[in-house]
Design a protein around this motif. Structure first.
Motif, PDB file in Angstrom:
ATOM      1  N   ILE A   7       0.829  -1.212   0.000  1.00 33.71           N
ATOM      2  CA  ILE A   7       0.000   0.000   0.000  1.00 33.71           C
ATOM      3  C   ILE A   7       0.861   1.259   0.000  1.00 33.71           C
ATOM      4  CG2 ILE A   7      -1.779   1.286   1.249  1.00 33.71           C
ATOM      5  CD1 ILE A   7      -2.695  -1.488   2.367  1.00 33.71           C
TER       6      ILE A   7
ATOM      7  N   GLY B 137       0.717   5.184   0.521  1.00 33.14           N
ATOM      8  CA  GLY B 137      -0.067   6.294   1.069  1.00 33.14           C
ATOM      9  C   GLY B 137       0.228   7.547   0.252  1.00 33.14           C
TER      10      GLY B 137
ATOM     11  N   TYR C 180       0.372  -3.000  -6.487  1.00 40.22           N
ATOM     12  CA  TYR C 180       0.313  -2.129  -5.309  1.00 40.22           C
ATOM     13  C   TYR C 180      -1.002  -1.360  -5.378  1.00 40.22           C
ATOM     14  CZ  TYR C 180       1.648   1.928  -8.228  1.00 40.22           C
ATOM     15  OH  TYR C 180       1.690   2.928  -9.176  1.00 40.22           O
TER      16      TYR C 180
ATOM     17  N   TYR D 215      -3.692   4.545  -1.228  1.00 44.66           N
ATOM     18  CA  TYR D 215      -4.635   5.079  -0.252  1.00 44.66           C
ATOM     19  C   TYR D 215      -4.411   6.587  -0.173  1.00 44.66           C
ATOM     20  CZ  TYR D 215      -6.444   6.320   4.373  1.00 44.66           C
ATOM     21  OH  TYR D 215      -7.094   6.943   5.395  1.00 44.66           O
TER      22      TYR D 215
ATOM     23  N   TYR E 161      -0.608   6.522   8.126  1.00 46.93           N
ATOM     24  CA  TYR E 161       0.580   6.237   7.311  1.00 46.93           C
ATOM     25  C   TYR E 161       1.289   4.983   7.831  1.00 46.93           C
ATOM     26  CZ  TYR E 161       3.436   8.103  11.124  1.00 46.93           C
ATOM     27  OH  TYR E 161       4.038   8.292  12.336  1.00 46.93           O
TER      28      TYR E 161
ATOM     29  N   THR F 277       0.649   1.897   5.864  1.00 49.10           N
ATOM     30  CA  THR F 277       1.097   1.851   4.470  1.00 49.10           C
ATOM     31  C   THR F 277       2.566   1.422   4.448  1.00 49.10           C
ATOM     32  OG1 THR F 277       1.878   4.148   4.414  1.00 49.10           O
ATOM     33  CG2 THR F 277      -0.461   3.784   3.946  1.00 49.10           C
ATOM     34  N   GLN F 278       3.006   0.946   3.299  1.00 49.43           N
ATOM     35  CA  GLN F 278       4.406   0.506   3.199  1.00 49.43           C
ATOM     36  C   GLN F 278       5.311   1.603   2.635  1.00 49.43           C
ATOM     37  OE1 GLN F 278       1.855  -2.126   2.325  1.00 49.43           O
ATOM     38  NE2 GLN F 278       2.265  -2.294   4.508  1.00 49.43           N
TER      39      GLN F 278
END
Length: 207
Positions: free
Chosen positions: A10, A12, A113, A116, A127, A130-131
């Protein structure tokens, strides 16, 4: 751990008001990337028939509903604006539900992927789920100019919104990638395309 290899990581996406976050988000969608917007998710959780809406009506009465059964946001805003305790109750109800909605939706992504988008990604602490974080950055003078042109609001209102959002420095401190969006839309698209090709090479959001 093998299943993790197939679940999308994910990204962000955030940026201050007038930064071009929405234009960047649209480009990711055009490139076939699965995307969810925090504002959309906030609307989903209070749709008629959802438990959150029933809880809100139970607490505040039928006056928070429009004739068609939809939530009357303006009426609700008025009730909670004057009462911090009611606002906290509403946030405690909705924030976890919005988070669940967002991340269950993102987990179903078909793309390698998913994105967001949230103006409050840093402030909300989301956050952390998220990666990788992409910040669309823009000089403050340009932020103000764009927002005035787009929304027709007053300079004071724009400054108030800026004051409520994370500072530019705070956002940049959390960024893995920064895109300074101070040119035109075709240029922005070109930059997003380059980032997209880079992101497709990543596993789990990191090189």
């Amino acid at each position: 751990m093998t299943s993790a290899a197939f679940s999308p990581w994910i990204l962000g996406l955030t940026g201050g008001i007038g930064s071009g976050k929405s234009a960047a988000a649209e480009r990711f969608v055009e490139l076939g990337v699965h995307l969810v917007d925090a504002d959309q998710a906030a609307r989903w959780v209070v749709e008629p028939g959802r438990p959150a809406l029933a809880s809100i009506v139970e607490r505040f009465g039928a006056g928070v509903l429009q004739g068609d059964g939809q939530l009357d946001r303006a009426a609700l805003r008025q009730l909670i604006f004057a009462d911090p305790e009611q606002r906290r109750w509403l946030e405690a109800l909705l924030h976890p539900l919005i988070g669940q909605e967002i991340f269950s939706y993102l987990a179903k992504a078909e793309s390698p992927y998913a994105v967001y988008v949230s103006p409050l990604l840093i402030e909300s602490g989301q956050y952390r789920k998220t990666q990788r974080v992409l910040v669309i950055d823009v000089p403050q003078a340009l932020q103000v100019q764009r927002t005035l042109q787009r929304d027709g609001t007053s300079p004071e209102q724009v400054q108030a919104i800026l004051a409520a959002q994370a500072t530019r420095e705070e956002r940049l401190r959390h960024a893995d990638d920064v895109l300074v969006n101070d040119r035109d839309v075709p240029w922005l698209h070109e930059q997003i395309d380059q980032l997209h090709h880079f992101y497709l090479t990543l596993r789990g959001g990191q090189p």
